[in-house]
Design a protein around this motif. Structure first.
Motif, PDB file in Angstrom:
ATOM      1  N   HIS A  41      -8.654 -16.309  14.210  1.00  0.00           N
ATOM      2  CA  HIS A  41      -7.745 -16.101  15.329  1.00  0.00           C
ATOM      3  C   HIS A  41      -7.801 -17.285  16.294  1.00  0.00           C
ATOM      4  O   HIS A  41      -7.064 -17.331  17.260  1.00  0.00           O
ATOM      5  N   SER A  77      -3.414  -9.835  14.543  1.00  0.00           N
ATOM      6  CA  SER A  77      -4.014  -8.755  13.782  1.00  0.00           C
ATOM      7  C   SER A  77      -2.931  -8.002  13.004  1.00  0.00           C
ATOM      8  O   SER A  77      -1.851  -7.733  13.537  1.00  0.00           O
ATOM      9  N   GLY A  78      -3.200  -7.704  11.749  1.00  0.00           N
ATOM     10  CA  GLY A  78      -2.250  -6.938  10.939  1.00  0.00           C
ATOM     11  C   GLY A  78      -1.202  -7.780  10.244  1.00  0.00           C
ATOM     12  O   GLY A  78      -0.302  -7.238   9.591  1.00  0.00           O
ATOM     13  N   SER A  79      -1.310  -9.119  10.343  1.00  0.00           N
ATOM     14  CA  SER A  79      -0.258  -9.956   9.755  1.00  0.00           C
ATOM     15  C   SER A  79      -0.437 -10.160   8.253  1.00  0.00           C
ATOM     16  O   SER A  79       0.422 -10.768   7.611  1.00  0.00           O
ATOM     17  N   GLY A  80      -1.551  -9.682   7.688  1.00  0.00           N
ATOM     18  CA  GLY A  80      -1.715  -9.762   6.238  1.00  0.00           C
ATOM     19  C   GLY A  80      -2.645 -10.869   5.770  1.00  0.00           C
ATOM     20  O   GLY A  80      -2.724 -11.153   4.576  1.00  0.00           O
ATOM     21  N   LYS A  81      -3.407 -11.442   6.697  1.00  0.00           N
ATOM     22  CA  LYS A  81      -4.303 -12.544   6.342  1.00  0.00           C
ATOM     23  C   LYS A  81      -5.383 -12.073   5.368  1.00  0.00           C
ATOM     24  O   LYS A  81      -5.617 -12.689   4.335  1.00  0.00           O
ATOM     25  N   SER A  82      -6.042 -10.974   5.727  1.00  0.00           N
ATOM     26  CA  SER A  82      -7.137 -10.497   4.877  1.00  0.00           C
ATOM     27  C   SER A  82      -6.626  -9.897   3.573  1.00  0.00           C
ATOM     28  O   SER A  82      -7.249 -10.084   2.521  1.00  0.00           O
ATOM     29  N   VAL A  83      -5.504  -9.200   3.637  1.00  0.00           N
ATOM     30  CA  VAL A  83      -4.979  -8.610   2.397  1.00  0.00           C
ATOM     31  C   VAL A  83      -4.604  -9.721   1.411  1.00  0.00           C
ATOM     32  O   VAL A  83      -4.831  -9.599   0.207  1.00  0.00           O
ATOM     33  N   PHE A 118       0.851  -1.187   0.000  1.00  0.00           N
ATOM     34  CA  PHE A 118       0.000   0.000   0.000  1.00  0.00           C
ATOM     35  C   PHE A 118       0.886   1.237   0.000  1.00  0.00           C
ATOM     36  O   PHE A 118       1.775   1.356   0.851  1.00  0.00           O
ATOM     37  N   ALA A 138       2.179  -5.010   3.314  1.00  0.00           N
ATOM     38  CA  ALA A 138       1.200  -5.788   4.084  1.00  0.00           C
ATOM     39  C   ALA A 138       1.375  -7.281   3.834  1.00  0.00           C
ATOM     40  O   ALA A 138       1.220  -8.098   4.733  1.00  0.00           O
TER      41      ALA A 138
HETATM   42  N1  LIG Z   1      -6.047   0.240   2.470  1.00  0.00           N
HETATM   43  C1  LIG Z   1      -4.957   0.107   3.235  1.00  0.00           C
HETATM   44  N2  LIG Z   1      -4.056   1.106   3.323  1.00  0.00           N
HETATM   45  C2  LIG Z   1      -2.949   0.986   4.077  1.00  0.00           C
HETATM   46  N3  LIG Z   1      -2.644  -0.100   4.791  1.00  0.00           N
HETATM   47  C3  LIG Z   1      -3.491  -1.131   4.755  1.00  0.00           C
HETATM   48  C4  LIG Z   1      -4.701  -1.086   3.982  1.00  0.00           C
HETATM   49  N4  LIG Z   1      -5.360  -2.260   4.150  1.00  0.00           N
HETATM   50  C5  LIG Z   1      -4.600  -3.003   4.990  1.00  0.00           C
HETATM   51  N5  LIG Z   1      -3.486  -2.331   5.356  1.00  0.00           N
HETATM   52  C6  LIG Z   1      -2.434  -2.798   6.252  1.00  0.00           C
HETATM   53  O1  LIG Z   1      -2.026  -4.076   5.870  1.00  0.00           O
HETATM   54  C7  LIG Z   1      -1.653  -4.842   7.007  1.00  0.00           C
HETATM   55  C8  LIG Z   1      -2.307  -6.181   6.964  1.00  0.00           C
HETATM   56  O2  LIG Z   1      -3.702  -6.032   7.135  1.00  0.00           O
HETATM   57  P1  LIG Z   1      -4.716  -7.240   7.132  1.00  0.00           P
HETATM   58  O3  LIG Z   1      -6.062  -6.635   7.119  1.00  0.00           O
HETATM   59  O4  LIG Z   1      -4.388  -8.192   6.049  1.00  0.00           O
HETATM   60  O5  LIG Z   1      -4.430  -7.922   8.539  1.00  0.00           O
HETATM   61  P2  LIG Z   1      -5.122  -9.215   9.154  1.00  0.00           P
HETATM   62  O6  LIG Z   1      -4.048 -10.221   9.354  1.00  0.00           O
HETATM   63  O7  LIG Z   1      -6.292  -9.606   8.334  1.00  0.00           O
HETATM   64  O8  LIG Z   1      -5.563  -8.661  10.595  1.00  0.00           O
HETATM   65  P3  LIG Z   1      -6.920  -8.895  11.436  1.00  0.00           P
HETATM   66  O9  LIG Z   1      -6.672 -10.165  12.170  1.00  0.00           O
HETATM   67  O10 LIG Z   1      -6.978  -7.730  12.334  1.00  0.00           O
HETATM   68  O11 LIG Z   1      -8.066  -8.968  10.493  1.00  0.00           O
HETATM   69  C9  LIG Z   1      -2.046  -4.011   8.231  1.00  0.00           C
HETATM   70  O12 LIG Z   1      -0.886  -3.405   8.740  1.00  0.00           O
HETATM   71  C10 LIG Z   1      -2.977  -2.989   7.667  1.00  0.00           C
HETATM   72  O13 LIG Z   1      -2.894  -1.798   8.391  1.00  0.00           O
END
Ligand SMILES: Nc1ncnc2c1ncn2[C@@H]1O[C@H](COP(=O)(O)OP(=O)(O)OP(=O)(O)O)[C@@H](O)[C@H]1O
Ligand SMILES: [Mg+2]
Length: 348
Positions: A240, A69-75, A40, A49
């Motif tokens: 989680h 949280s924030g490890s990049g699973k959803s991205v 990003f 991410a």
């Molecule tokens: N649109 C965006 N702009 C900037 N950073 C982003 C954006 N979307 C996600 N991120 C960053 O990417 C990283 C990974 O986010 P992600 O949502 O994949 O985490 P996650 O593992 O799914 O966490 P959670 O368990 O909280 O859902 C995070 O640091 C988040 O802040």
């Protein structure tokens, strides 16, 4: 629970990968993610991410992706779906192959077709993906008509059948309901029914039960497991909760700071975790009766825009030594079904 009758002749369309129950898995994975990088561009710099993620899912397999949280699973999941918003997001490199075909670089139109019919996704809160102003019937019928070669009356029959399959009582009557008229558990069932009606070969479920109470959570998980077996559908389950993992997953990928740190069978992960981060995650599990998110592991994850050199987990690792601060370790195969990203495995 009412037995669901195996539906005759329900092939998983599109990729020719359906196989009879009990048959050995074909050698080609259904989904292969290779060294994926999704960044990003922000005021704070480039947020990496997803920074070199690789994992695979075989047809009919349930892979759980866990990590803080924030490890990049959803991205990663959004990258598979082609739903990373650009800007600020972009897939910087890597490959995402569905039955051998790379999805990166597909047009929006091509992805739209794939999303409906071959990969489906359910989210934590189905309210965000159900449209509040349309009835369940119109939303289900629209999706079915768009992605399957059937007429209106048949679409309605399929919708009723799918609602019945996810154990929604009086499905014909429910078709007329608006999303807000249903409980959270029912909405999640409707979402699952809607996605199953499209007969995907891969279902991505991102924290599908987190918003639900414990009893409903258990019901939805049983349901997912049931339909997964019945449709021989692969599931990428983001969670989680190791309780959830143990109930329905076959394999686990542990993510940290945009990378996979360890993958193995559920049993290996839980009984003999090899990566210090996996061990830390497991020991931060809520105890029995203590529901909810993971307890915190001491320390904080790295800054994804400006990481320190070396292993991303080094600053929190109980087993760190000087050599950990030099390079990011490679994800390395150790044994037949396990990969670990730790320098100790390099020297082992
Ligand atoms: N649109 C965006 N702009 C900037 N950073 C982003 C954006 N979307 C996600 N991120 C960053 O990417 C990283 C990974 O986010 P992600 O949502 O994949 O985490 P996650 O593992 O799914 O966490 P959670 O368990 O909280 O859902 C995070 O640091 C988040 O802040
Ligand atoms: Mg997430």
């Amino acid at each position: 629970m009412a037995a669901i009758h195996a539906r005759e002749g329900t092939p998983i369309e599109g990729d020719g990968l359906s196989r009879p129950a009990g048959a050995t898995a074909p050698s080609r994975p259904l989904l292969q993610i290779e060294d994926l990088r999704t960044y990003f561009d922000t005021d704070r710099g480039i947020i990496k991410a997803v920074d070199g993620v690789s994992y695979e899912i075989n047809p009919g397999e349930v892979l759980a992706v866990v990590g803080e949280s924030g490890s990049g699973k959803s991205v990663t999941a959004m990258s598979i779906m082609g739903l990373v918003q650009s800007p600020p997001g972009r897939i910087a490199s890597g490959a995402i192959r569905l039955a051998g075909e790379d999805l990166i670089g597909k047009s929006e139109r091509e992805m739209l077709a794939i999303r409906g019919s071959r990969i489906a996704m359910i989210f934590q809160d189905p309210m965000t993906s159900l449209d509040p102003v349309f009835t369940i019937e119109s939303q289900m019928a629209e999706a079915i008509l768009q992605h399957r070669d059937v007429g209106g009356a048949e679409a309605r029959d399929i919708a009723i059948e799918m609602l019945a399959r996810v154990h929604i009582p009086d499905p014909a009557r429910r078709l007329g309901a608006y999303p807000f008229e249903l409980s959270g558990g029912l909405r999640q069932r409707v979402m699952i029914a809607m996605q199953l009606a499209l007969r995907p070969s891969l279902l991505i479920a991102d924290e599908p039960t987190t918003a639900l109470d414990v009893t409903v959570q258990a019901q939805i998980l049983s349901l997912l497991k049931e339909v997964q077996a019945e449709f021989n559908m692969a599931i990428l389950l983001i969670t989680h909760d190791f309780g959830v993992v143990q109930r329905i997953a076959d394999r686990v990928a542990v993510m940290y700071a945009g990378r996979v740190m360890e993958t193995a069978s559920v049993r290996s992960i839980v009984e003999t975790p090899r990566h210090p981060y996996t061990r830390a995650l497991l020991s931060s599990r809520p105890r029995i009766g203590e529901r909810g998110r993971l307890r915190a592991i001491p320390g904080t994850p790295p800054n994804l825009a400006n990481p320190l050199p070396g292993c991303p987990f080094a600053n929190r690792c109980a087993e760190v030594d000087d050599s950990c601060w030099i390079d990011v370790p490679r994800l390395r195969a150790v044994g037949p079904d396990r990969q670990v990203r730790c320098i100790r495995e390099d020297s082992a």
